[in-house]
Scaffold this active site. Structure first.
Site, mmCIF file in Angstrom:
data_model
loop_
_atom_site.group_PDB
_atom_site.id
_atom_site.type_symbol
_atom_site.label_atom_id
_atom_site.label_comp_id
_atom_site.label_asym_id
_atom_site.label_seq_id
_atom_site.Cartn_x
_atom_site.Cartn_y
_atom_site.Cartn_z
ATOM 1 N N TYR A 85 6.919 -10.197 6.436
ATOM 2 C CA TYR A 85 6.777 -8.603 6.918
ATOM 3 C C TYR A 85 7.437 -8.580 8.196
ATOM 4 O O TYR A 85 7.221 -9.185 9.334
ATOM 5 C CB TYR A 85 5.216 -8.377 6.646
ATOM 6 N N ASP A 125 0.794 -1.158 0.021
ATOM 7 C CA ASP A 125 -0.005 -0.060 -0.159
ATOM 8 C C ASP A 125 0.872 1.327 -0.128
ATOM 9 O O ASP A 125 2.019 1.207 0.142
ATOM 10 C CB ASP A 125 -1.077 -0.024 1.137
#
Length: 245
Positions: A111, A52
């Site tokens: 992540y 994003d």
């Protein structure tokens, strides 16, 4: 025509996310523009993940077909870096099978999320960590993650616009205290829903603040309702760290 993959890192601060969009600056857009300058034709890429706006990457993996068989992988890497802006860098290029697709052939995505808990703000880190000047109970957070590991319906931790199957598998979540009041949350899974990691981080912070008991995480997960969970952690603390395939 050979197929190659590239490991990419980027500073997401000045991008409107990874995926190409018209009229805005995206990571995919600048990569494909660079490839077009190199090969004098439009080259389309596929990626392991679509980060994003504001999210960074240490190890994004992309793949594309190379129309010049005479170029070595090192030639391709050097040419890409010579044509990319300063906030994108190609770490490695290597050949892959002709049918390789980074989205579908990756078996694990990792992540990292960084939280700075110091009382004083660090202006040099403001785009790269979530400054949260409160003490967090990491032991309680570690207890909470046990309810998230494994295969579950993660509807409570996705955005409403994500219509994909909410059942996902998280292999492991680690929470580490690094030096200088820096906390690392490492999330390993096969694939993730949109904003899933950031929503999980926000929920863990609730536990760390002792606003929620660790067992609350099980209740939120089983509710399968986004409104049962916490908010969303800021994008700039998140890094697409690595993929395995």
């Amino acid at each position: 025509m050979k197929r190659v993959a590239a490991v990419i890192e980027y500073d997401g601060s000045n991008f409107f996310g990874y995926q190409g969009q018209p009229d805005v600056r995206t990571v995919q857009g600048v990569i494909e523009d660079a490839l077009e300058r190199i090969f004098k034709q439009r080259i389309y890429t596929q990626a392991a993940g679509r980060t994003d706006t504001g999210v960074h990457a240490n190890g994004q993996l992309i793949a594309f077909n190379c129309p010049n068989d005479r170029m070595t992988t090192e030639d391709i890497r050097n040419a890409m870096n010579a044509n990319l802006p300063d906030d994108v860098y190609v770490k490695e290029v290597f050949e892959v099978p002709v049918n390789f697709h980074p989205r579908f052939d990756v078996t694990k995505r990792i992540y990292h999320y960084f939280i700075l808990t110091s009382r004083q703000k660090n202006v040099f880190l403001r785009k790269y960590v979530w400054w949260f000047p409160y003490e967090l109970d990491l032991d309680a957070m570690r207890k909470a993650v046990k309810y998230l590991e494994g295969t579950h319906d993660f509807t409570s931790f996705k955005t409403g616009s994500d219509e994909r199957d909410p059942v996902r598998t998280i292999y492991r979540i680690r929470i580490l205290r690094l030096k200088n009041d820096l906390v690392l949350i490492r999330v390993e899974g096969r694939s993730f829903l949109r904003r899933m990691v950031r929503n999980i981080v926000a929920a863990l912070v609730k536990v760390g603040l002792k606003q929620w008991e660790p067992e609350k995480m099980k209740e939120v997960l089983e509710a399968r309702d986004r409104s049962a969970a916490a908010g969303t952690a800021p994008a700039h603390g998140l890094y697409f760290y690595k993929v395995l395939f």
